[in-house]
Motif scaffolding. Structure first.
Motif, PDB file in Angstrom:
ATOM      1  N   SER A 278       0.867  -1.113  -0.001  1.00  0.00           N
ATOM      2  CA  SER A 278       0.021   0.080  -0.141  1.00  0.00           C
ATOM      3  C   SER A 278       0.797   1.348  -0.085  1.00  0.00           C
ATOM      4  CB  SER A 278      -0.912   0.121   1.187  1.00  0.00           C
ATOM      5  OG  SER A 278      -1.647   1.172   1.241  1.00  0.00           O
ATOM      6  N   ASP A 279       0.395   2.359  -0.812  1.00  0.00           N
ATOM      7  CA  ASP A 279       1.053   3.783  -0.567  1.00  0.00           C
ATOM      8  C   ASP A 279       0.516   4.634   0.203  1.00  0.00           C
ATOM      9  OD1 ASP A 279       2.868   3.235  -2.771  1.00  0.00           O
ATOM     10  OD2 ASP A 279       1.418   3.510  -4.440  1.00  0.00           O
ATOM     11  N   GLU A 280      -0.615   4.045   1.121  1.00  0.00           N
ATOM     12  CA  GLU A 280      -1.244   4.831   2.065  1.00  0.00           C
ATOM     13  C   GLU A 280      -0.533   5.141   3.406  1.00  0.00           C
ATOM     14  OE1 GLU A 280      -5.855   4.579   2.740  1.00  0.00           O
ATOM     15  OE2 GLU A 280      -5.088   2.707   1.860  1.00  0.00           O
ATOM     16  N   ILE A 281      -0.640   6.215   4.022  1.00  0.00           N
ATOM     17  CA  ILE A 281      -0.053   6.457   5.372  1.00  0.00           C
ATOM     18  C   ILE A 281      -1.279   5.933   6.344  1.00  0.00           C
ATOM     19  CG2 ILE A 281       0.349   8.217   7.128  1.00  0.00           C
ATOM     20  CD1 ILE A 281       1.861   9.859   4.886  1.00  0.00           C
ATOM     21  N   LEU A 282      -0.874   5.026   7.154  1.00  0.00           N
ATOM     22  CA  LEU A 282      -2.083   4.388   8.105  1.00  0.00           C
ATOM     23  C   LEU A 282      -1.897   4.980   9.472  1.00  0.00           C
ATOM     24  CD1 LEU A 282      -1.499   0.848   6.686  1.00  0.00           C
ATOM     25  CD2 LEU A 282      -3.030   2.359   5.988  1.00  0.00           C
ATOM     26  N   PRO A 283      -2.859   5.492   9.897  1.00  0.00           N
ATOM     27  CA  PRO A 283      -2.738   6.149  11.354  1.00  0.00           C
ATOM     28  C   PRO A 283      -3.224   4.785  12.455  1.00  0.00           C
ATOM     29  CG  PRO A 283      -5.180   6.764  10.187  1.00  0.00           C
ATOM     30  CD  PRO A 283      -4.125   6.157   9.215  1.00  0.00           C
ATOM     31  N   TYR A 284      -2.715   4.878  13.173  1.00  0.00           N
ATOM     32  CA  TYR A 284      -2.684   3.908  14.368  1.00  0.00           C
ATOM     33  C   TYR A 284      -2.926   4.486  15.841  1.00  0.00           C
ATOM     34  CZ  TYR A 284       2.070   3.884  15.432  1.00  0.00           C
ATOM     35  OH  TYR A 284       3.413   4.712  15.691  1.00  0.00           O
ATOM     36  N   GLN A 285      -3.373   3.708  16.933  1.00  0.00           N
ATOM     37  CA  GLN A 285      -3.306   3.918  18.296  1.00  0.00           C
ATOM     38  C   GLN A 285      -2.705   2.862  18.810  1.00  0.00           C
ATOM     39  OE1 GLN A 285      -7.298   4.490  19.517  1.00  0.00           O
ATOM     40  NE2 GLN A 285      -7.792   2.332  19.326  1.00  0.00           N
ATOM     41  N   ILE A 286      -1.948   3.131  20.221  1.00  0.00           N
ATOM     42  CA  ILE A 286      -1.696   2.280  21.132  1.00  0.00           C
ATOM     43  C   ILE A 286      -2.502   1.762  22.048  1.00  0.00           C
ATOM     44  CG2 ILE A 286       0.166   1.307  22.706  1.00  0.00           C
ATOM     45  CD1 ILE A 286       1.208   1.808  20.024  1.00  0.00           C
ATOM     46  N   ALA A 287      -3.309   0.682  21.930  1.00  0.00           N
ATOM     47  CA  ALA A 287      -4.089   0.190  22.977  1.00  0.00           C
ATOM     48  C   ALA A 287      -3.828  -0.928  23.628  1.00  0.00           C
ATOM     49  CB  ALA A 287      -5.427  -0.292  22.259  1.00  0.00           C
ATOM     50  N   GLU A 288      -4.684  -1.333  24.780  1.00  0.00           N
ATOM     51  CA  GLU A 288      -4.278  -2.346  25.605  1.00  0.00           C
ATOM     52  C   GLU A 288      -3.786  -3.627  25.107  1.00  0.00           C
ATOM     53  OE1 GLU A 288      -4.024  -2.846  29.198  1.00  0.00           O
ATOM     54  OE2 GLU A 288      -3.782  -0.468  28.914  1.00  0.00           O
ATOM     55  N   GLN A 289      -4.320  -3.975  23.820  1.00  0.00           N
ATOM     56  CA  GLN A 289      -3.815  -5.127  22.982  1.00  0.00           C
ATOM     57  C   GLN A 289      -2.899  -4.762  21.930  1.00  0.00           C
ATOM     58  OE1 GLN A 289      -5.182  -8.098  23.869  1.00  0.00           O
ATOM     59  NE2 GLN A 289      -5.934  -6.927  25.799  1.00  0.00           N
ATOM     60  N   GLY A 290      -2.202  -3.737  22.021  1.00  0.00           N
ATOM     61  CA  GLY A 290      -1.080  -3.317  21.405  1.00  0.00           C
ATOM     62  C   GLY A 290      -1.372  -2.402  20.029  1.00  0.00           C
ATOM     63  N   LEU A 291      -0.721  -2.119  18.908  1.00  0.00           N
ATOM     64  CA  LEU A 291      -0.920  -1.382  17.963  1.00  0.00           C
ATOM     65  C   LEU A 291      -2.041  -1.660  17.020  1.00  0.00           C
ATOM     66  CD1 LEU A 291       1.904  -0.050  15.898  1.00  0.00           C
ATOM     67  CD2 LEU A 291      -0.061  -0.847  14.688  1.00  0.00           C
ATOM     68  N   GLN A 292      -3.044  -0.823  17.008  1.00  0.00           N
ATOM     69  CA  GLN A 292      -4.154  -0.799  16.187  1.00  0.00           C
ATOM     70  C   GLN A 292      -4.272   0.026  14.969  1.00  0.00           C
ATOM     71  OE1 GLN A 292      -7.443  -0.856  19.030  1.00  0.00           O
ATOM     72  NE2 GLN A 292      -6.989  -2.783  19.856  1.00  0.00           N
ATOM     73  N   ILE A 293      -4.310  -0.380  13.878  1.00  0.00           N
ATOM     74  CA  ILE A 293      -4.388   0.420  12.660  1.00  0.00           C
ATOM     75  C   ILE A 293      -5.861   1.030  12.648  1.00  0.00           C
ATOM     76  CG2 ILE A 293      -4.508   1.051  10.365  1.00  0.00           C
ATOM     77  CD1 ILE A 293      -2.104  -1.025  10.308  1.00  0.00           C
ATOM     78  N   LEU A 294      -6.255   2.256  12.535  1.00  0.00           N
ATOM     79  CA  LEU A 294      -7.264   3.145  12.535  1.00  0.00           C
ATOM     80  C   LEU A 294      -7.916   3.180  11.151  1.00  0.00           C
ATOM     81  CD1 LEU A 294      -6.267   5.964  15.024  1.00  0.00           C
ATOM     82  CD2 LEU A 294      -8.016   4.031  15.545  1.00  0.00           C
TER      83      LEU A 294
END
Length: 296
Positions: A278-294
């Motif tokens: 993918s050429d996309e920039i992927l936003p993510y967050q750090i949650a209790e279960q680790g890295l999650q892409i938004l």
């Protein structure tokens, strides 16, 4: 290459961005500043081996300042996975590698000296010589750690704790990483066994062949701390010829983003040789279960 031949990162949306996952037998570099989520991504990748290969991956910690990267805390919180730590001992019997209950472990931290600098130029010659002698004393146990896990089915290795320097060639951590990657991970199994058993190789040769594995099935993930904090700065970073980034098959950049008065996190697959990505920039967050892409 089909998805069945890929290694999952344990993060489905990242696997999609990678055209199905990471490619075994290659080097992936995950880079970003301290606290951006690299170690949590590495732990996720290592744990995903349990479902795919029947064995979790191993984590080799290069931290030199006396503290770890919290891998054990992340593994237990995210996956209820209690890391089995391999302890350094004064002398090792190489034949221990055939005993799965004894050798199978998840984590090894080689250096425990707090305050040790990571730049060769900052070290007096006698300290550099001391480091090299210390390294040689520990290499046998490092080889036993990796080989002993590989012969029992492990197919993923995460190298964590590399601290930033101006040039990779100045960092003694990169000297060690270079050895591990080329002389352990990418070495054919019988030649690595020769390095471990040395003059006793012939007496162990039958077991070596019984426990043969293909080094091209092993994935290597390097977690590389950068000076750059913002993703835009990482994207504009020049890649020097011969450094670890130029030699990597895959580069995943993690950095902070700014939207008005809000700071977020995002990742970008900067290189993924031999695969669509993918050429996309992927936003993510750090949650209790680790890295999650938004959602984009």
């Amino acid at each position: 290459m089909t998805n069945a031949n890929r290694q999952s990162t344990g993060i489905p949306k990242l696997d999609e961005a990678l055209g199905g996952g990471l490619i075994p037998g290659t080097l992936t570099v995950v880079m970003g500043a301290t606290g951006i989520g690299k170690t949590q991504l590495g732990v996720s990748y290592a744990q995903a081996g349990e479902q795919q290969e029947g064995q979790t991956g191993v984590i080799f910690d290069l931290t030199t300042r006396g503290d770890s990267q919290n891998q054990a805390e992340y593994a237990e919180r995210m996956f209820n996975w209690k890391l089995r730590q391999r302890k350094l001992i004064d002398r090792i019997d190489p034949a221990v590698v055939w005993d799965e209950a004894e050798i199978r472990s998840d984590y090894l931290h080689v250096f425990h000296r707090g305050g040790r600098r990571v730049t060769i130029g900052d070290m007096p010659p006698e300290q550099w010589q001391e480091f090299k002698a210390d390294l040689m004393r520990r290499l046998d146990q490092t080889i036993a750690f990796f080989y002993g896990n590989f012969v029992h089915g492990v197919r993923r290795a995460v190298i964590d704790g590399v601290e930033p320097t101006e040039k990779d060639s100045d960092s003694f951590q990169f000297h060690l990483f270079d050895y591990i990657y080329h002389q352990i991970l990418r070495k054919e199994h019988d030649w690595l066994a020769r390095d471990l058993f040395r003059v006793h190789f012939r007496s162990q040769q039958e077991k070596v062949e019984q426990h043969a594995y293909d080094n091209q099935d092993i994935g290597g993930l390097l977690l590389y701390t950068s000076h750059e904090v913002m993703l835009d700065d990482l994207l504009s970073r020049p890649i020097q010829s011969g450094d670890v980034l130029s030699n990597a098959n895959t580069i995943i950049m993690l950095g902070k983003t700014r939207d008005g008065n809000k700071i977020g996190r995002a990742l970008y697959v900067a290189k993924h040789r031999g695969s669509a990505c993918s050429d996309e920039i992927l936003p993510y967050q750090i949650a209790e279960q680790g890295l999650q892409i938004l959602p984009s």
